[in-house]
Design an enzyme around this catalytic site. Structure first.
Site, PDB file in Angstrom:
ATOM      1  N   CYS A  41      28.466   0.688  17.666  1.00 25.64           N
ATOM      2  CA  CYS A  41      27.964   1.206  16.393  1.00 25.64           C
ATOM      3  C   CYS A  41      27.345   0.075  15.583  1.00 25.64           C
ATOM      4  CB  CYS A  41      29.113   1.843  15.614  1.00 25.64           C
ATOM      5  SG  CYS A  41      28.671   2.318  13.926  1.00 25.64           S
ATOM      6  N   LYS A  77     -19.312  29.413  -0.083  1.00 31.65           N
ATOM      7  CA  LYS A  77     -20.709  29.722   0.204  1.00 31.65           C
ATOM      8  C   LYS A  77     -21.328  30.461  -0.980  1.00 31.65           C
ATOM      9  CE  LYS A  77     -19.505  30.454   5.074  1.00 31.65           C
ATOM     10  NZ  LYS A  77     -19.350  31.444   6.156  1.00 31.65           N
ATOM     11  N   GLU A 116     -14.866  31.046  14.357  1.00 36.60           N
ATOM     12  CA  GLU A 116     -13.947  30.007  14.778  1.00 36.60           C
ATOM     13  C   GLU A 116     -12.967  30.564  15.807  1.00 36.60           C
ATOM     14  OE1 GLU A 116     -13.425  25.842  13.722  1.00 36.60           O
ATOM     15  OE2 GLU A 116     -14.869  27.380  13.151  1.00 36.60           O
ATOM     16  N   CYS A 155      29.836  -0.610  12.385  1.00 36.89           N
ATOM     17  CA  CYS A 155      31.209  -1.113  12.460  1.00 36.89           C
ATOM     18  C   CYS A 155      31.548  -1.796  13.779  1.00 36.89           C
ATOM     19  CB  CYS A 155      32.194   0.032  12.216  1.00 36.89           C
ATOM     20  SG  CYS A 155      32.257   1.243  13.571  1.00 36.89           S
ATOM     21  N   LYS A 173     -10.830  27.683   5.681  1.00 31.70           N
ATOM     22  CA  LYS A 173     -11.432  26.869   6.742  1.00 31.70           C
ATOM     23  C   LYS A 173     -10.416  26.719   7.876  1.00 31.70           C
ATOM     24  CE  LYS A 173     -13.831  22.489   7.508  1.00 31.70           C
ATOM     25  NZ  LYS A 173     -13.015  22.036   8.652  1.00 31.70           N
ATOM     26  N   LYS A 186     -11.600  20.173   1.451  1.00 33.26           N
ATOM     27  CA  LYS A 186     -10.560  19.817   2.410  1.00 33.26           C
ATOM     28  C   LYS A 186      -9.214  19.637   1.713  1.00 33.26           C
ATOM     29  CE  LYS A 186     -11.130  18.868   6.267  1.00 33.26           C
ATOM     30  NZ  LYS A 186     -11.754  17.738   6.985  1.00 33.26           N
ATOM     31  N   TYR A 245     -10.806   9.949  10.184  1.00 36.03           N
ATOM     32  CA  TYR A 245     -12.185  10.147  10.652  1.00 36.03           C
ATOM     33  C   TYR A 245     -13.120  10.385   9.468  1.00 36.03           C
ATOM     34  CZ  TYR A 245     -16.212  12.284  12.958  1.00 36.03           C
ATOM     35  OH  TYR A 245     -17.484  12.586  13.372  1.00 36.03           O
TER      36      TYR A 245
END
Length: 684
Positions: free
Chosen positions: A425, A309, A192, A428, A134, A333, A37
């Site tokens: 298998c 900040k 948050e 084999c 974050k 990030k 995104y």
């Protein structure tokens, strides 16, 4: 790029990103990872900077967040999996002060350029920064009137959010009244809403049992939980909240800085993250980012970066904001831990115990700093649970150094081939059986399966087993092709001329390998037992068996009850040992090893020592001493190594970057020692 090409690409990006915004914010069913995104957004931003006259009002660069809940009236059906979870339409709330989103940076170079712009704008003024983790959750704003909680709302589009007061009121850590004597008339802290990873796992487990779609990640689960219209359901999700900023404050002195605001919030009883840091220099910011990028997995909830900040609020006002983001704050990030990609095909691999494992081959994709092109699907029950097939687009996750896994199918593109359970298998052609009704593993039951033998040989020669340096995959594969090895004991029949026939083998390399093979005959019984690859018997259990019975003959003669009586041995482990040694093929193999002079006794005889009766736990990287060697030192000195911390643990040896065991030890008051103290202890 020409202008018409740019116009077309901008149109495509605007439509695509807005669709993903709706999936992410409104329907809580994202189809792409955050990194993908962000890449789309960055491409759109670059094009709009180059062709500013092509910016359209509906561009996501001109908006904050996404649609609010009132716009969901046009949804034809609930999208979260259960109709009782989404009914009706909730109220919307207009924020007193706009809730901004943050600009993102993805490297220390980009972060430093942001700092340079800030410094240039503020001239010679000294700048302090606040660094905050974050949290990967859902932004929300709270309103307290005269110290009492009255309203909770999501960020929404930045101007208008959804009223989620009833659900936020049920967050246990959040006080209903501010715990200070003098309260503002109006106080609007922001933060948050998030979920602990362990709570997220429990929610998905419950949804799986009910046949409901799984949430992709804790943030996705938090968003869905916060918007439930039944507060009782929301309360069961154990949501959390951390304050990180404020929107407006009335009838109260202004805060001089972000740090002072956080201290006020903490004193008022509001939950504030313990990981925030006041940095007097930008070097401190970079160190904070580096530290938590490397240790993010030790935090019990998801964090996807660091928010930086400018601390001084007057300086924040000088810097101001753009239409979408403040200039005084930015997000750094971390490398993405989730990504989406396409399943190209599914191969079935045979392990050294004969277990058949489906492995998805993927279109290569970057995730958590590495390129991933394949991922195990574990077993065929998991394939059915995920409902995954070749052609599907899947969400994969890689947390820290953990093996990547498929979280869910985000888009079906299957060809109809499916992923059938093999009847034979793939290596084999031997018969494949499910070993027991209560197990999920399918296994090849042919004891001569060459793939099993190759992997068994590599395990036998591995460092934790017989430690035959130089006996790797290429050597084992070529010797098997030349039919020089028919079982594990044949390692001790290898001749110099056999090795000189192999690719890239010269005299010195052959002699070194033969010397290592010869030395391995002297390994203690504990190593030999582990090297045999007995199901359910790992390194620690092998050492326990050897210490208890002293020689291989007594182990083979022991019954299930004798073995089960050993501390830390359960009935499954005891039956695994008994079953293994009951097989004629195993007994013949042991006799063959004896003829070749392989040691069958445990030479370490410990009765008492300086660590007699003491239990040790190791955590972190031990400087100058391999973990295996450290464990051996404990055993030789009469001590015991355990894997988990409990009140019965005597010492926790902490190296570099210790994990959760370190925190558990502090909580229980267990003595924590460093490597140097450990060395002094074991050497008297």
């Amino acid at each position: 790029m020409k202008k018409e090409q740019a116009r077309q690409r901008i149109h495509e990006l605007v439509e695509e990103i807005n669709r993903h915004n709706r999936l992410y914010y409104v329907e809580d069913q994202p189809e792409i990872s955050d990194a993908e995104y962000d890449a789309l957004m960055k491409e759109l931003q670059c094009l709009e900077e180059m062709f500013s006259d092509l910016v359209v009002p509906e561009s996501p660069t001109q908006k904050i967040g996404a649609e609010v809940f009132s716009l969901r009236m046009n949804l034809k059906a609930p999208t979260i999996g259960a109709s009782e979870e989404r009914e009706g339409v909730t109220k919307t709330v207009r924020h007193r002060v706009k809730m901004f989103s943050l600009d993102n940076t993805y490297s220390f170079d980009e972060l430093s350029k942001w700092q340079e712009r800030v410094q240039k704008a503020l001239g010679d003024q000294p700048i302090e920064f606040v660094a905050e983790l974050k949290i990967d959750g859902v932004s929300a704003s709270l309103v307290f009137e005269n110290g009492e909680f009255v309203l909770g709302a999501t960020r929404g589009d930045g101007t208008t959010g959804e009223d989620v007061t009833a659900n936020i009121r049920l967050i246990k850590d959040l006080p209903k009244s501010l715990k200070v004597k003098t309260t503002p008339d109006i106080f609007e802290p922001r933060g948050e809403v998030f979920m602990l990873r362990e709570d997220f796992e429990l929610i998905n487990k419950a949804r799986s049992e009910k046949g409901l779609p799984l949430f992709a990640n804790p943030r996705n689960a938090t968003s869905g939980s916060l918007k439930l219209l039944d507060p009782r359901l929301a309360a069961e999700r154990h949501l959390r909240f951390f304050v990180h900023s404020f929107g407006s404050i009335q009838g109260f002195p202004d805060f001089p800085s972000q740090w002072e605001f956080l201290q006020f919030a903490k004193n008022a009883g509001l939950p504030v993250s313990q990981y925030n840091a006041l940095c007097s220099s930008f070097d401190g910011v970079l160190a904070f980012c580096q530290k938590f990028q490397e240790s993010r997995e030790k935090i019990p909830y998801d964090v996807d970066g660091v928010v930086i900040k400018v601390n001084d609020l007057d300086q924040q006002k000088q810097l101001g904001e753009t239409m979408k983001s403040p200039r005084w704050a930015v997000a750094y990030k971390f490398p993405a831990q989730q990504a989406t990609t396409k399943v190209l095909r599914v191969d079935v691999q045979v392990g050294r115990t004969g277990t058949l494992t489906p492995v998805a081959k993927l279109e290569p994709v970057q995730c958590a700093g590495v390129t991933i092109s394949s991922v195990t699907l574990h077993n065929f029950d998991q394939v059915k649970k995920l409902d995954v097939e070749p052609g599907d687009r899947v969400l994969i996750e890689r947390a820290g150094d953990v093996i990547p896994k498929v979280v869910k199918v985000v888009e079906k593109g299957r060809t109809g081939a499916g992923i059938p359970i093999p009847e034979k298998c793939p290596e084999c052609g031997g018969k494949v059986m499910k070993m027991a009704l209560d197990q999920v593993a399918y296994r090849c039951i042919n004891p001569s399966c060459p793939k099993q033998l190759e992997r068994s040989l590599l395990h036998f020669a591995s460092r934790g087993a017989m430690d035959i340096e130089g006996f790797g995959e290429a050597v084992a594969g070529q010797l098997l092709e030349r039919r020089k090895l028919k079982d594990l004991a044949d390692i001790y029949t290898i001749k110099r001329e056999d090795l000189l026939e192999l690719e890239l083998f010269k005299e010195k390399k052959a002699d070194n390998l033969l010397r290592n093979i010869e030395q391995s005959r002297k390994q203690p019984l504990s190593r030999f037992i582990f090297a045999l690859g007995i199901p359910n018997i790992g390194e620690k259990a092998s050492a326990t068996l050897a210490k208890k019975f002293k020689n291989i003959d007594d182990i083979m003669a022991a019954n299930t009850a004798d073995i089960n009586a050993i501390i830390d041995f359960g009935i499954v482990m005891a039956e695994s040992v008994k079953t293994f040694f009951e097989q004629p093929a195993s007994r013949n193999l042991i006799e063959k090893f004896k003829r070749f002079g392989v040691n069958m006794i445990e030479p370490i005889e410990v009765t008492t020592g300086p660590l007699d009766g003491k239990k040790f736990v190791f955590t972190g990287e031990l400087p100058g001493i391999p973990r295996r060697q450290a464990k051996a030192l404990v055993l030789r000195a009469g001590g015991e190594v355990v894997e988990s911390v409990s009140k019965n643990t005597n010492y926790v040896v902490a190296g570099l970057n210790p994990g959760a065991k370190f925190d558990q030890a502090k909580k229980l008051g267990i003595e924590i020692i460093n490597v140097n103290q450990f060395r002094e202890m074991v050497h008297g």
